[in-house]
Design a protein around this motif. Structure first.
Motif, short mmCIF file in Angstrom:
data_model
loop_
_atom_site.label_atom_id
_atom_site.label_comp_id
_atom_site.label_asym_id
_atom_site.label_seq_id
_atom_site.Cartn_x
_atom_site.Cartn_y
_atom_site.Cartn_z
N GLN A 123 -1.29 -8.29 -6.40
CA GLN A 123 -1.36 -7.63 -7.70
C GLN A 123 -1.49 -6.12 -7.51
O GLN A 123 -0.83 -5.34 -8.20
N LEU A 124 -2.36 -5.72 -6.59
CA LEU A 124 -2.53 -4.28 -6.34
C LEU A 124 -1.26 -3.66 -5.78
O LEU A 124 -0.89 -2.55 -6.14
N GLY A 125 -0.58 -4.37 -4.90
CA GLY A 125 0.64 -3.86 -4.30
C GLY A 125 1.79 -3.71 -5.29
O GLY A 125 2.70 -2.92 -5.08
N SER A 126 1.76 -4.48 -6.35
CA SER A 126 2.85 -4.41 -7.33
C SER A 126 2.67 -3.29 -8.36
O SER A 126 3.56 -3.03 -9.16
N LEU A 127 1.52 -2.63 -8.34
CA LEU A 127 1.29 -1.53 -9.30
C LEU A 127 2.15 -0.34 -8.92
O LEU A 127 2.31 -0.01 -7.76
N SER A 128 2.66 0.34 -9.91
CA SER A 128 3.53 1.48 -9.65
C SER A 128 2.74 2.77 -9.38
O SER A 128 3.29 3.72 -8.85
N PRO A 130 -0.42 4.54 -7.41
CA PRO A 130 -1.48 4.40 -6.41
C PRO A 130 -2.87 4.73 -6.96
O PRO A 130 -3.87 4.24 -6.45
N GLU A 131 -2.94 5.52 -8.03
CA GLU A 131 -4.24 5.88 -8.60
C GLU A 131 -4.93 4.66 -9.21
O GLU A 131 -6.16 4.61 -9.28
N LEU A 132 -4.17 3.70 -9.66
CA LEU A 132 -4.74 2.50 -10.25
C LEU A 132 -5.38 1.60 -9.20
O LEU A 132 -6.29 0.84 -9.50
N VAL A 133 -4.90 1.69 -7.99
CA VAL A 133 -5.43 0.86 -6.91
C VAL A 133 -6.78 1.39 -6.52
O VAL A 133 -7.74 0.78 -6.34
#
Length: 133
Positions: A123-128, A130-133
């Motif tokens: 799920q984290l890897g699919s975020l566009s 990097p700040e969201l991770v």
């Protein structure tokens, strides 16, 4: 001549065992000499457990710890407090300490209901962003 220089360089990086290492090795060898073949084989095994297993299964695991000197336990799906109580009880039983492990590649919430669940790696890897991770 170059061979002698090479040997001197290599020889300088190889060090003898320290007194602490030799003392630890002596203790380990003494323990191994006292162990039966069954106990040595038991050290190779890691048995899975859950606090939600039947009392008969938990008693069987206790017997394995005592009789075979297991190398470790791996925690599966459990109630947090019940698992902690079992681990605290079992860790005192063997004459050789064992490895306590957990299968938790998604975090502790994978094995315990009562802990915070974080997003999985996919799920984290699919975020566009990097700040969201």
């Amino acid at each position: 001549m170059w061979m002698m220089v090479l040997l001197m360089c290599i020889g300088g990086t190889i060090s003898a065992q320290t007194a602490d290492e030799m003392a630890r090795e002596k203790v380990v060898n003494e323990i191994l000499e006292e162990m039966s073949l069954t106990e040595k084989i038991g050290q190779l095994y890691v048995v899975s457990f859950s606090s939600r297993q039947t009392p008969e299964r938990l008693a069987q695991i206790e017997e394995y710890i005592r009789k075979y000197q297991l190398g470790g336990l791996i925690l599966m799906y459990s109630d947090l407090q019940a698992a902690a109580d079992l681990m605290n009880d079992w860790i005192e039983r063997p004459k050789i300490p064992f490895l306590m492990t957990i299968d938790a590649e998604w975090g502790l919430s994978m094995r315990f209901d009562d802990v915070v669940k974080f997003p999985q790696q996919m799920q984290l890897g699919s975020l566009s962003s990097p700040e969201l991770v």
